[in-house]
Design a protein around this motif. Structure first.
Motif, PDB file in Angstrom:
ATOM      1  N   LEU A   1      -6.229 -11.683  -4.233  1.00  0.00           N
ATOM      2  CA  LEU A   1      -7.460 -12.256  -3.491  1.00  0.00           C
ATOM      3  C   LEU A   1      -7.654 -11.455  -2.043  1.00  0.00           C
ATOM      4  N   GLY A   2      -8.823 -11.215  -1.677  1.00  0.00           N
ATOM      5  CA  GLY A   2      -9.121 -10.929  -0.390  1.00  0.00           C
ATOM      6  C   GLY A   2      -8.956  -9.645   0.052  1.00  0.00           C
ATOM      7  N   ASP A   3      -9.210  -9.114   1.028  1.00  0.00           N
ATOM      8  CA  ASP A   3      -8.918  -7.768   1.868  1.00  0.00           C
ATOM      9  C   ASP A   3      -7.831  -8.050   2.911  1.00  0.00           C
ATOM     10  N   VAL A   4      -7.850  -9.246   3.392  1.00  0.00           N
ATOM     11  CA  VAL A   4      -7.096  -9.547   4.671  1.00  0.00           C
ATOM     12  C   VAL A   4      -6.529 -10.923   4.863  1.00  0.00           C
ATOM     13  N   LEU A   5      -5.361 -11.167   5.101  1.00  0.00           N
ATOM     14  CA  LEU A   5      -4.787 -12.438   5.035  1.00  0.00           C
ATOM     15  C   LEU A   5      -4.606 -12.862   6.612  1.00  0.00           C
ATOM     16  N   ILE A   6      -4.913 -13.883   7.077  1.00  0.00           N
ATOM     17  CA  ILE A   6      -4.588 -14.211   8.446  1.00  0.00           C
ATOM     18  C   ILE A   6      -3.527 -15.094   8.328  1.00  0.00           C
ATOM     19  N   THR A   7      -2.477 -14.713   9.036  1.00  0.00           N
ATOM     20  CA  THR A   7      -1.214 -15.490   8.891  1.00  0.00           C
ATOM     21  C   THR A   7      -0.214 -15.374  10.292  1.00  0.00           C
ATOM     22  N   THR A   8       0.859 -16.057   9.988  1.00  0.00           N
ATOM     23  CA  THR A   8       1.763 -15.795  11.300  1.00  0.00           C
ATOM     24  C   THR A   8       2.422 -14.687  11.207  1.00  0.00           C
ATOM     25  N   GLU A   9       2.776 -14.094  12.598  1.00  0.00           N
ATOM     26  CA  GLU A   9       3.803 -13.036  12.693  1.00  0.00           C
ATOM     27  C   GLU A   9       4.897 -12.822  11.739  1.00  0.00           C
ATOM     28  N   ASN A  10       5.746 -13.824  11.800  1.00  0.00           N
ATOM     29  CA  ASN A  10       7.081 -13.856  10.933  1.00  0.00           C
ATOM     30  C   ASN A  10       6.589 -13.774   9.475  1.00  0.00           C
ATOM     31  N   GLU A  11       5.706 -14.595   9.069  1.00  0.00           N
ATOM     32  CA  GLU A  11       5.120 -14.532   7.478  1.00  0.00           C
ATOM     33  C   GLU A  11       4.782 -13.225   7.081  1.00  0.00           C
ATOM     34  N   ALA A  12       4.001 -12.512   8.028  1.00  0.00           N
ATOM     35  CA  ALA A  12       3.396 -11.200   7.813  1.00  0.00           C
ATOM     36  C   ALA A  12       4.518 -10.194   7.644  1.00  0.00           C
ATOM     37  N   HIS A  13       5.571 -10.145   8.460  1.00  0.00           N
ATOM     38  CA  HIS A  13       6.847  -9.591   8.616  1.00  0.00           C
ATOM     39  C   HIS A  13       7.619  -9.557   7.224  1.00  0.00           C
ATOM     40  N   LEU A  14       7.974 -10.845   6.911  1.00  0.00           N
ATOM     41  CA  LEU A  14       8.677 -11.361   5.500  1.00  0.00           C
ATOM     42  C   LEU A  14       7.988 -10.591   4.595  1.00  0.00           C
ATOM     43  N   VAL A  15       6.668 -10.803   4.452  1.00  0.00           N
ATOM     44  CA  VAL A  15       5.757 -10.434   3.320  1.00  0.00           C
ATOM     45  C   VAL A  15       5.802  -8.983   3.090  1.00  0.00           C
ATOM     46  N   ALA A  16       5.871  -8.130   4.446  1.00  0.00           N
ATOM     47  CA  ALA A  16       5.555  -6.867   4.379  1.00  0.00           C
ATOM     48  C   ALA A  16       7.124  -5.869   3.931  1.00  0.00           C
ATOM     49  N   THR A  17       8.127  -6.778   4.298  1.00  0.00           N
ATOM     50  CA  THR A  17       9.487  -6.178   4.363  1.00  0.00           C
ATOM     51  C   THR A  17      10.146  -6.714   3.142  1.00  0.00           C
TER      52      THR A  17
END
Length: 358
Positions: free
Chosen positions: A230-246
């Protein structure tokens, strides 16, 4: 261990109620009226009730703490249990009877509610360093790999061709920071004050009109974005974003740092009304106090949280970027005012979160 169903914010949530020390065992150990000392010397189970996206950090921190604690207390053992969910739902669970020994939250208003209930002591900020905030984080934007919608900042989230994913501010502290981050960026961009935010309100209304789902917690929002597509962008915390990306969605997403975002303090406290009865106060205190030890601060940085230790933070500047942030209370007032202005039923969030025709 027993389970209990609790109705909170329109969602039926099952939470674990962890029992304290066994009454029979406690009676056996009681001697000369020194019941507390006897209880503190025995094996203890601690329940840490926390917000949604802290689970990865505490999964790593708990064994780090238990190994150190048991080395220092060879005659005792400590078992750490975790409960995670939307921050305000978690705080309400504790207020409704969830037997937490400690709470590790991401919003001061939730802690204040527990103080009002007589569960947390009024001087909880003075119990630990840095006003009981071991680490901070901020809000960022997570987009699809290659950033096909060319999203660079908050203002892109107001475009009619962008679909947004975020948690529900009624149940999630992370979602409130998402809203406040965007709102503060609007005030900053349009050079408006919080008392006359005409353009900012229009800006936020456009962003909220683009939201395709409001999940109960931040991790559920991550799942909607990464697994449900779902969606084009997720608004989230910096730590969550890094864990998802890595880790969780490596190679499928990338992080966009907005030019201006909100600072997020993550306060911790002992639920003294529970620990004093259980005899777990000393262990609970040690558990939280160790968050400021160097190994824990290093672990925070490794998990993309911004530790309160400035030296540790500086050593991880390559991943924890120095971006411009604002303090919510400095812009919007104290948390009680923030909640009343934006998030109670019928407040500004409800008024702006109205779908408009595209």
């Amino acid at each position: 261990m027993a389970s209990r169903a609790v109705w909170m914010g329109g969602a039926l949530t099952t939470v674990l109620l962890m029992s304290g020390c066994n009454p029979t065992e406690a009676n056996k150990e009681q001697s000369s009226g020194d019941n507390t000392a006897a209880a503190e010397s025995k094996d203890v189970s601690l329940l840490n009730v926390s917000y949604d996206v802290s689970r990865d950090f505490y999964k790593e921190y708990n064994p780090l703490f238990t190994s150190t604690y048991q080395a220092q207390h060879p005659d005792s053992k400590v078992d750490i249990k975790q409960s995670h969910g939307g921050a305000s739902k978690q705080a309400l669970s504790v207020a409704n009877g969830l037997q937490a020994d400690v709470v590790t939250l991401n919003q001061e208003s939730d802690m204040n509610m527990l103080v009002e209930k007589g569960l947390v002591k009024p001087d909880w900020r003075q119990a630990f360093p840095n006003n009981a905030v071991p680490y901070r984080t901020t809000m960022v934007l997570l987009v699809r790999n290659g950033n096909p919608k060319k999203i660079k900042d908050w203002n892109d989230l107001a475009r009619p061709d962008v679909e947004v994913v975020m948690p529900n501010p009624k149940t999630s502290g992370t979602a409130r920071y998402a809203f406040l981050g965007a709102y503060g960026a609007g005030l900053h961009q349009f050079k408006e004050s919080v008392d006359s935010p005409t353009q900012t309100n229009d800006f936020i209304k456009k962003i909220l009109s683009n939201v395709v789902t409001y999940d109960n917690g931040a991790r559920a929002a991550t799942t909607s974005f990464t697994q449900r597509g779902l969606g084009d962008v997720l608004i989230t915390t910096e730590n969550e974003a890094h864990l998802v990306a890595t880790q969780h969605a490596k190679g499928k997403v990338e992080i966009v740092y907005p030019s201006y975002s909100v600072n997020i303090d993550n306060p911790v406290a002992i639920v003294s009304a529970v620990t004093d009865k259980k005899g777990s106060t000393a262990a609970a205190t040690a558990y939280l106090k160790a968050l400021w030890d160097k190994p824990a601060q290093e672990l925070m940085a490794k998990m993309y949280l911004r530790p309160s230790d400035k030296e540790v933070l500086a050593a991880h500047a390559s991943t924890l970027k120095d971006i411009q942030t604002f303090e919510p209370v400095a812009v919007f007032g104290e948390w009680d005012s923030i909640m009343n202005k934006f998030f109670v039923d019928g407040a500004l969030f409800d008024k702006l979160a109205v779908k408009t025709e595209k």
